[in-house]
Design a protein around this motif. Structure first.
Motif: not given
Lengths: 338, 550
Positions: B344-370
Motif C-alpha cells: 500500500f505504501g509502495a502504491f502511494a509512493v508511485g502516486i507521489v511520483v506521478i503527482d510530482l511529474f504533473i505539478r512540476y515540469r522540471s526535468r530534475w525533480i522526479v529523476p532526483g527523487l528516483i
C-alpha cells in the motif's frame, strides 16, 4: 469498487495497529528456537501470559542480543534475557543491565551456577567438544587438549565458529582466564599459523565437517547430537583444558550453562519473574536434557535421576572468564580475524 | 472514477511514507556519519575484510555474468511463443525466481547435497558441490538462479524498442539464437549493462545465501555479523557506514556504469507483453520447450528436491504441514500484514511520483527523487535496519504503545527504503512514456493537477502500480538482513522469513522443507497473476477530451 478498496486498506492499517498485543512478557533469547519455543509455548498455556519473543540469528549469536540490551539500557524493551551461555549474561550483570531476582524454583541449583547477588541463574550445561567424522578420522588422531591445536600436525585441519559470538567467544575467554595472556596469545598465533578456519556459527561448523570440508571442528554437544539424529556421520571428543607448555593439568572439559535473568527496568517485571521461575525450574531443566539439545543438568538430584553420564566437568570460574572478554575479544580480532 | 479526496489522501500518505522511510534513513545516517567513525574504529579495513570484499566482488560479478547467459533462452522462447497461454506460462516462470526468497534456493541445493538418496548425493559430489573451495561458486550459482529474471525482463522490454529491427535483419541469414544474440542484444547493450549492475548490487548485498552455503568470507555475511557488534556502539549507523565504505564505492561505480542503460530504458514503455509473433523468417518449434526447460529448472530443482525428500520421509506430509502451520501461524499472519501495508505504501509512493511529474515540469525533480530512492536501496540492508531502529526507538517508551515495538510501521518503512525505488521507477517510466500526451490533453481541458492525477493518470496507471506493489510485497516477505534488526517485539510473531532462515542452518528438517514450500506460495500466486495485472496501459494518443474532464 474504490470504496471497497479503501475499506480494505483501512482494515490493513487498523489491524496493523491493533495486531499488537501489549500485555505479556518480552524475552530476548539466544537458546535455539527449536528447543526454546516449545518451552515458551508451554509457559503461555500454563499461565495465560503472552510471550513476545526476540530470537537470535545465526550471524550474531548471543553477542548481537547482548549488544542490543546494552543499546537499550536507558529504555529497555525486554523483560527477560534467556541466553544459551553465561558469559554475556555476566557482562550484562556487571554493567548493571540486569535486576536481582532469585527464583524460588532454583533453590536446588548449586551456588556456583547462581550469581551471589541474584542477577542471573544458570542451568542446562552444554559441553565444548571437538567434532569429527569417524569415517575419515579416528579419536587417536585428534587433540587431547585444546592447547594441542597449536601443534603443526593439525595445520589446515581445524575449523571453529566466529570467536566474537556465542559459546566460542566464551570458550576463548575461558582459555584466556585459565592460561594467562602470554600463553593465550601464543596459542592464537600458532592457531593462525596452522591456518585455522574461522567463521559462521557452531551449526555451520558441523555442516562444514559433515560436508567433508574440514577434518574436525570446535562446537557444542547439542550441535553434534542434532547432526547425529539427522543421520550424519559425526562423533565428538572432550579435550582437556591443560595449560600449553606447562605441566599443570586442568582435567575436564569446558561445560557452559544456559542462563536466565531479569532485565532491569523492563516493561513487565512481574510477568518476567514468573517466566524466570518457569525457565529455572527442575522441570524445564529435565526437559532440556530430554530434548535433542541433551543439556546436562546442574542439579545433583536430576543427575542422579537421569544418569546423563557426561565426561568430567572442569571447575571453571565463569565470572573470571567473563571478565576477560574484552581482552580476548581484542586478541581474537587482531590474531584470528585480521 | 476515483474520488479526488481519496487521491489527495493517498498523495499525503505517500509523502508521509517517503518522509518516514527514506527521509528518516538519510537523516540518521547523515547526522551519525558526519561525526566521523566511532571511537577506536579504524577507517582502513582489515586484510580479512578486504579478502571478503574481493571475494564478494568476484561472486557478484560471476552471478551477473551467469544471469546474462541464462536469460537468453527464455527470452527467445517468449519471442517464439505464439499462443497467449504459452507466453503466460513462460512469463510466469521468468518472473517467479525473483519473487522467491533466495535462501529457499540455497536450502533446496543444501537439501540435495544432504539427500537421503545416494544417487543425488553422488551427483552433487560428482559436480564438486562439496569440494573444499566450492562455497563461493555455489553462492554465485544460487544468486544467479535467483536474479536471472532481471536481465531477461530487460531483454524483453528492449526487444520491443531496440532489438526487433536488428533481429529481423539478422534472421535473414542466421538462426534465431544467433540473430538474437548478435543482432538484437547489441542494440540494448547499455540497458543490459544496467541490468548486470543491478544483479551485481543485489548479489553483493545478499546475506542469507553465503551463510547457508558456508561461504563465511563474504562481505555481506561479515557485515551482517558486524551489525551485531555495531549495536554495542553509541552511534551504530556511523560504525556501519564507515566500515562499509569500500562496498559503497563499488555501489557508486556500479550505478555510474548503469546510468546510460537507465537512460536507454527510460525511453521504453513499461509493458510486459511480448510481441505477438517473432518476426523471423525461421521460427523454431523447439524454442519454447527449451525455454520452459531452462526457466523451470532453476525453480523446480529446489521444489523437486523438497518434494522428493518429503515423499521419502516416513512422516505424512499433512502431519508435518499441520505442525509447521502451528509453529509459524502468527509470524506468517504478521508478515502478511506487513507485506500488504508495504504494498500500500509502495502504491502511494508511485502516486507521489506521478503527482510530482504533473505539478512540476522540471526535468530534475522526479529523476532526483528516483536517484535518492535508488541510493537508499543500494545501501547495505543492515545499515537501513540500524538507522531506522535508532530513530524509531526514540519515538516512544517501551512501557507504552510505540511505533517500534507495537506496530509494523518501522518494519514497513525499512522495506520501503529497500524497495521503494521499484514503484517510483515504474511510475516514472509510465508517465514519461505514455502519460505526457494524456496529461497535456487533460491540462488543456482545464483540469488541475489533482484532477489530472485522479481522473486522467490513475485510471490508466493503477494496474502497473498495483503490480509493482505486489512485487514489493513479495520482496518484503522474503527480506531478512534488514528485518532482523527492525522487526517489532510485540507485533504478532515477527518475520516468518527470519524464523525459517534460522532453522535452515540446522540442515535437512522436514518442518523447514514444508515451511519453505509454504513460503514460496505467495511468489507462485503473484508470478501467475502478474502478467494479467500488469497490462500495457492504453496508448493515450487521441483519448477523448470528455474522459479527461470527468
Amino acid at each position: 469498487m474504490w470504496r471497497r478498496r479503501a475499506i480494505f486498506a483501512v482494515g490493513v492499517i487498523f489491524s496493523s495497529v491493533t495486531g499488537c498485543d501489549r500485555d505479556g512478557v518480552t524475552v530476548y533469547y539466544s537458546v535455539d528456537s527449536t528447543f526454546a519455543d516449545p518451552i515458551l509455548n508451554e509457559f503461555e498455556k500454563k499461565t495465560g501470559i503472552k510471550v513476545h519473543r526476540v530470537p537470535d540469528t545465526e550471524a550474531g549469536k548471543t553477542t548481537g542480543l547482548v549488544n542490543r540490551l546494552f543499546a537499550e539500557r536507558n529504555s529497555p524493551r525486554a523483560d527477560v534475557w534467556w541466553s544459551s551461555e553465561v558469559f554475556g549474561t555476566i557482562q550484562l550483570a556487571t554493567a548493571g543491565i540486569l535486576a536481582p531476582y532469585k527464583p524460588a524454583t532454583a533453590s536446588d541449583i548449586p551456588e556456583r551456577y547462581r550469581d551471589p547477588n541474584g542477577l542471573w541463574t544458570a542451568f542446562g550445561l552444554r559441553g565444548r567438544v571437538l567434532a569429527y567424522d569417524p569415517n575419515r578420522t579416528t579419536p587417536d588422531q585428534l587433540p587431547r587438549n585444546w592447547s594441542d591445536l597449536s601443534d603443526p600436525r593439525f595445520k589446515g585441519r581445524f575449523h571453529m565458529a566466529d570467536p566474537r559470538f556465542g559459546t566460542t567467544r566464551g570458550h576463548m575467554a575461558t582459555l584466556y582466564a585459565l592460561w594467562g595472556r602470554d600463553a593465550f596469545t601464543t596459542f592464537c598465533r600458532k592457531l593462525r599459523e596452522n591456518d585455522v578456519g574461522v567463521g559462521g556459527g557452531n551449526a555451520q561448523a558441523v555442516m562444514l565437517l559433515t560436508g567433508g570440508a574440514v577434518e574436525f571442528v570446535a562446537t557444542d554437544t547439542d550441535d553434534v547430537i542434532v547432526a547425529q539424529q539427522r543421520g550424519d556421520s559425526v562423533e565428538m571428543v572432550f579435550p582437556n583444558l591443560d595449560v600449553p607448555g606447562e605441566t599443570r593439568r586442568i582435567l575436564g572439559t569446558l561445560w557452559i550453562p544456559c542462563s536466565v535473568a531479569l532485565v532491569a527496568g523492563g516493561p513487565e517485571p512481574e510477568a518476567g519473574r514468573q517466566l524466570i521461575d518457569f525457565l529455572a525450574s527442575a522441570e524445564i531443566e529435565e526437559r532440556l536434557h530430554r530434548s535433542a539439545s541433551c543439556n546436562l543438568p546442574v542439579r545433583p538430584t536430576l543427575r542422579a535421576k537421569l544418569e546423563p553420564g557426561a565426561p568430567n566437568i572442569a571447575p571453571i570460574d565463569y565470572a573470571a572468564a567473563a571478565a576477560m572478554l574484552p581482552e580476548s575479544d581484542a586478541l581474537m580480532q587482531d590474531l584470528l580475524l585480521p | 472514477m476515483i474520488h479526488p479526496l481519496a487521491v489527495r489522501l493517498l498523495r499525503y500518505f505517500g509523502w508521509i511514507v517517503l518522509a518516514g522511510s527514506v527521509g528518516v534513513f538519510f537523516l540518521v545516517v547523515t547526522v551519525d556519519a558526519s561525526k566521523g567513525p566511532v571511537s577506536g574504529q579504524s577507517l582502513w579495513p582489515t586484510p580479512r575484510l578486504w579478502r571478503c570484499f574481493l571475494s564478494t566482488i568476484l561472486i557478484a560479478t560471476g552471478a551477473a555474468c551467469m544471469t546474462l547467459v541464462v536469460a537468453v533462452p527464455p527470452v527467445i522462447g517468449l519471442l517464439h511463443a505464439r499462443r497467449r497461454w504459452t507466453r503466460a506460462v513462460l512469463l510466469a516462470l521468468v518472473i517467479l525466481p525473483l519473487l522467491i526468497m533466495p535462501n529457499v534456493f540455497s536450502y533446496g541445493w543444501m537439501v540435495m547435497a544432504m539427500s537421503r538418496s545416494d544417487v543425488l548425493r553422488s551427483l552433487m559430489d560428482f559436480v564438486g558441490w562439496n569440494a573444499p573451495g566450492a562455497p563461493p561458486y555455489k553462492v554465485a550459482w544460487i544468486l544467479g538462479s535467483w536474479l536471472w529474471p532481471i536481465p531477461a525482463l530487460v531483454m524483453l522490454a528492449g526487444y520491443r524498442h531496440a532489438g526487433a529491427t536488428a533481429f529481423r535483419l539478422a534472421s535473414l541469414d542466421a538462426s534465431p539464437i544467433i540473430a538474437f544474440v548478435r543482432g538484437a542484444l547489441p542494440e540494448m547493450r547499455p540497458a543490459l549493462v544496467a541490468s548486470a549492475g543491478t544483479v551485481f548490487l543485489l548479489a553483493a548485498n545478499e546475506t542469507t545465501v553465503s551463510s547457508l552455503m558456508l561461504a563465511g568470507d563474504t562481505w555481506s555475511y561479515t557485515i551482517m555479523a558486524d551489525a551485531g557488534i555495531a549495536l554495542g556502539h553509541e552511534r551504530p549507523s556511523a560504525f556501519m557506514i564507515w566500515r562499509s565504505w569500500p562496498m559503497l564505492l563499488a555501489t557508486a561505480a556500479a550505478i555510474a556504469l548503469a546510468v546510460p542503460g537507465i537512460r536507454q530504458m527510460a525511453e521504453w514503455a513499461g509493458g510486459l507483453e511480448t510481441p505477438a509473433e517473432a518476426a523471423s523468417a525461421q521460427s523454431s518449434r523447439w524454442a519454447w520447450p527449451i525455454a520452459v526447460l531452462v526457466a523451470a529448472s532453476f525453480v523446480f530443482v529446489p521444489i523437486g528436491t523438497f518434494a522428493f525428500e518429503l515423499w521419502s520421509d516416513s512422516e505424512p506430509i499433512a502431519t508435518v504441514a499441520a505442525r509447521a502451520f502451528d509453529i509459524y501461524r502468527r509470524s506468517a499472519l504478521g508478515t502478511a500484514l506487513v507485506a500488504l501495508l508495504t504494498a500500500f505504501g509502495a502504491f502511494a509512493v508511485g502516486i507521489v511520483v506521478i503527482d510530482l511529474f504533473i505539478r512540476y515540469r522540471s526535468r530534475w525533480i522526479v529523476p532526483g527523487l528516483i536517484v535518492i530512492l535508488l541510493l537508499a536501496a543500494a545501501m547495505p540492508p543492515e545499515l537501513i535496519g540500524i538507522a531506522l531502529k535508532r530513530f524509531y526507538s526514540e519515538t516512544g517508551s517501551p512501557a507504552h504503545w510505540n511505533i517500534l515495538d507495537d506496530s509494523p510501521f518501522a518494519w514497513s518503512a525499512a522495506m520501503l527504503v529497500r524497495f521503494g525505488f521499484l514503484p517510483a521507477g515504474v511510475a516514472y517510466l509510465l508517465v514519461r512514456r505514455i502519460g505526457k500526451q494524456l496529461l497535456e490533453q487533460a491540462t488543456l481541458d482545464g483540469a488541475g493537477p489533482g484532477q489530472c492525477l485522479a481522473n486522467a493518470a490513475l485510471p490508466v496507471f493503477w494496474r502497473p502500480l498495483f503490480a509493482a506493489g505486489m512485487i514489493v510485497a513479495c520482496l518484503t516477505i522474503s527480506e531478512v538482513a534488514c528485518t532482523v534488526l527492525i522487526q517489532p517485539t510485540r507485533f504478532f510473531g515477527g518475520s516468518l522469513a527470519i524464523d525459517i532462515d534460522n532453522q535452515m542452518h540446522y540442515g535437512r528438517q522436514t518442518d523447514v522443507i514444508v515451511s519453505s514450500l509454504l513460503l514460496m506460495s505467495p511468489a507462485v500466486a503473484i508470478a501467475i497473476a502478474l502478467p494479467w495485472v500488469w497490462r500495457q496501459p492504453p496508448d493515450a494518443r487521441g483519448m477523448p477530451a470528455a474522459r479527461a474532464r470527468a
